[in-house]
Design a protein around this motif. Structure first.
Motif, PDB file in Angstrom:
ATOM      1  N   ARG A  35       0.433  -1.084  -0.313  1.00 24.72           N
ATOM      2  CA  ARG A  35       0.094   0.133   0.133  1.00 24.72           C
ATOM      3  C   ARG A  35       0.986   0.718   0.091  1.00 24.72           C
ATOM      4  O   ARG A  35       0.417   2.069  -0.914  1.00 24.72           O
ATOM      5  CB  ARG A  35      -1.365   0.158   1.296  1.00 24.72           C
ATOM      6  N   LEU A  36       2.244   1.187   0.952  1.00 25.02           N
ATOM      7  CA  LEU A  36       2.306   2.060   0.310  1.00 25.02           C
ATOM      8  C   LEU A  36       3.152   2.267  -0.727  1.00 25.02           C
ATOM      9  O   LEU A  36       3.595   3.916  -1.066  1.00 25.02           O
ATOM     10  CB  LEU A  36       3.827   1.945   1.817  1.00 25.02           C
ATOM     11  N   ALA A  37       3.698   1.390  -1.442  1.00 26.53           N
ATOM     12  CA  ALA A  37       3.991   1.064  -2.578  1.00 26.53           C
ATOM     13  C   ALA A  37       2.807   2.189  -3.763  1.00 26.53           C
ATOM     14  O   ALA A  37       3.199   3.330  -4.392  1.00 26.53           O
ATOM     15  CB  ALA A  37       4.777   0.425  -3.432  1.00 26.53           C
ATOM     16  N   ASP A  38       1.921   2.162  -3.472  1.00 32.70           N
ATOM     17  CA  ASP A  38       1.143   1.975  -4.197  1.00 32.70           C
ATOM     18  C   ASP A  38       0.866   3.880  -4.311  1.00 32.70           C
ATOM     19  O   ASP A  38       0.418   4.631  -4.752  1.00 32.70           O
ATOM     20  CB  ASP A  38      -0.816   1.609  -4.096  1.00 32.70           C
ATOM     21  N   ALA A  39       0.635   4.419  -2.917  1.00 33.89           N
ATOM     22  CA  ALA A  39       0.463   5.611  -2.102  1.00 33.89           C
ATOM     23  C   ALA A  39       1.934   6.391  -2.796  1.00 33.89           C
ATOM     24  O   ALA A  39       1.770   7.732  -4.053  1.00 33.89           O
ATOM     25  CB  ALA A  39       0.833   5.965  -0.709  1.00 33.89           C
ATOM     26  N   ALA A  57      -0.333   2.943   6.686  1.00 33.33           N
ATOM     27  CA  ALA A  57      -0.136   3.047   8.338  1.00 33.33           C
ATOM     28  C   ALA A  57      -0.904   2.240   8.868  1.00 33.33           C
ATOM     29  O   ALA A  57      -0.185   1.205  10.198  1.00 33.33           O
ATOM     30  CB  ALA A  57      -0.081   4.400   8.880  1.00 33.33           C
ATOM     31  N   HIS A  58      -2.301   1.926   9.466  1.00 33.11           N
ATOM     32  CA  HIS A  58      -3.082   1.212   9.670  1.00 33.11           C
ATOM     33  C   HIS A  58      -2.485  -0.849   9.772  1.00 33.11           C
ATOM     34  O   HIS A  58      -2.118  -1.214  10.547  1.00 33.11           O
ATOM     35  CB  HIS A  58      -3.983   1.546   9.555  1.00 33.11           C
ATOM     36  N   ALA A  59      -2.209  -0.820   8.602  1.00 31.45           N
ATOM     37  CA  ALA A  59      -1.856  -2.296   8.663  1.00 31.45           C
ATOM     38  C   ALA A  59      -0.097  -2.242   9.147  1.00 31.45           C
ATOM     39  O   ALA A  59      -0.093  -3.489  10.032  1.00 31.45           O
ATOM     40  CB  ALA A  59      -1.861  -2.674   6.470  1.00 31.45           C
ATOM     41  N   ALA A  60       0.606  -1.789   9.235  1.00 29.26           N
ATOM     42  CA  ALA A  60       1.812  -1.394   9.618  1.00 29.26           C
ATOM     43  C   ALA A  60       1.424  -1.674  10.925  1.00 29.26           C
ATOM     44  O   ALA A  60       2.157  -2.469  12.057  1.00 29.26           O
ATOM     45  CB  ALA A  60       2.586  -0.430   8.747  1.00 29.26           C
ATOM     46  N   TRP A  93       2.783   9.540  16.239  1.00 31.48           N
ATOM     47  CA  TRP A  93       1.896   8.765  15.778  1.00 31.48           C
ATOM     48  C   TRP A  93       0.352  10.130  15.312  1.00 31.48           C
ATOM     49  O   TRP A  93      -0.341   9.831  14.793  1.00 31.48           O
ATOM     50  CB  TRP A  93       1.226   8.065  16.907  1.00 31.48           C
ATOM     51  N   ARG A  94       0.566  10.888  16.195  1.00 34.92           N
ATOM     52  CA  ARG A  94      -0.547  12.003  15.889  1.00 34.92           C
ATOM     53  C   ARG A  94      -1.070  12.683  14.509  1.00 34.92           C
ATOM     54  O   ARG A  94      -1.880  12.820  14.336  1.00 34.92           O
ATOM     55  CB  ARG A  94      -0.429  12.634  16.732  1.00 34.92           C
ATOM     56  N   VAL A 126       5.296   6.388   6.961  1.00 32.96           N
ATOM     57  CA  VAL A 126       4.561   5.154   7.231  1.00 32.96           C
ATOM     58  C   VAL A 126       6.189   4.062   6.426  1.00 32.96           C
ATOM     59  O   VAL A 126       6.159   3.377   7.057  1.00 32.96           O
ATOM     60  CB  VAL A 126       4.030   4.897   6.248  1.00 32.96           C
ATOM     61  N   ALA A 127       7.527   5.298   5.717  1.00 30.86           N
ATOM     62  CA  ALA A 127       8.103   3.843   5.100  1.00 30.86           C
ATOM     63  C   ALA A 127       9.258   4.099   7.106  1.00 30.86           C
ATOM     64  O   ALA A 127      10.064   2.978   7.020  1.00 30.86           O
ATOM     65  CB  ALA A 127       9.206   4.304   4.487  1.00 30.86           C
ATOM     66  N   GLN A 128       9.243   4.565   7.939  1.00 35.99           N
ATOM     67  CA  GLN A 128       9.764   4.775   8.323  1.00 35.99           C
ATOM     68  C   GLN A 128       8.676   3.368   9.960  1.00 35.99           C
ATOM     69  O   GLN A 128       9.592   2.949  11.222  1.00 35.99           O
ATOM     70  CB  GLN A 128      10.021   5.918   9.505  1.00 35.99           C
ATOM     71  N   LEU A 129       7.534   3.530  10.027  1.00 36.40           N
ATOM     72  CA  LEU A 129       7.476   2.523  10.774  1.00 36.40           C
ATOM     73  C   LEU A 129       7.289   1.023  10.273  1.00 36.40           C
ATOM     74  O   LEU A 129       7.471   0.402  10.717  1.00 36.40           O
ATOM     75  CB  LEU A 129       5.434   3.181  10.603  1.00 36.40           C
ATOM     76  N   VAL A 130       7.309   1.035   9.169  1.00 37.48           N
ATOM     77  CA  VAL A 130       6.851  -0.442   8.003  1.00 37.48           C
ATOM     78  C   VAL A 130       8.986  -1.261   8.630  1.00 37.48           C
ATOM     79  O   VAL A 130       9.115  -1.591   9.486  1.00 37.48           O
ATOM     80  CB  VAL A 130       7.774  -0.184   6.722  1.00 37.48           C
TER      81      VAL A 130
END
Length: 139
Positions: A35-39, A57-60, A93-94, A126-130
């Motif tokens: 999903r990040l790649a799609d974004a 973000a939600h999935a990670a 996270w906010r 999101v990349a950092q989260l992943v």
């Protein structure tokens, strides 16, 4: 990690305790990457890219929660728990909470006001989260 805080959320019904599911966490993290790649696809509409970044973000974040042995049906709680699952400060996270509010406006009222800079910021975060969730799973 901050298990007492997560257990408190179980007691008040915000989380469900379940056995750790590393395979499920890994699958969710793979979904987040897709999903990040799609974004990041410029050929998609801005709204589509925002939705993809939000879903990534939600999935990670859910992958981190599942790795710790919890589940939530509340998307906000999943993001809020990043403080306890990954040690993320609220300032990080906010950003996802703000995206969650935008997503709700779009889903329930048909209104989405999003800018390119919002999608770019979300993709970076999101990349950092992943990466953080992958490090958690690799422990």
């Amino acid at each position: 990690m901050s298990r007492p805080e997560l257990e408190n959320l179980v007691r008040i019904g915000q989380l469900k305790a379940e056995p750790r599911n590393t395979l499920e966490a890994a699958r969710m993290l793979d979904m987040a990457r897709t999903r990040l790649a799609d974004a990041k696809l410029s050929k998609l509409s801005l709204e589509g890219r925002f939705t993809s970044a939000y879903n990534a973000a939600h999935a990670a974040a859910l992958a981190a929660l599942r790795w710790h042995g919890y589940r939530s049906e509340n998307r906000y709680t999943v993001f809020q728990c990043l403080t306890h699952t990954l040690g993320w400060p609220p300032s990080r996270w906010r950003v996802f909470d703000a995206a969650h509010q935008k997503r709700n406006l779009a889903e329930y009222e048909g209104y989405l006001d999003v800018e390119e800079s919002t999608v770019a910021e979300m993709c970076e975060l999101v990349a950092q989260l992943v990466n953080d969730v992958q490090a958690l799973i690799n422990k």
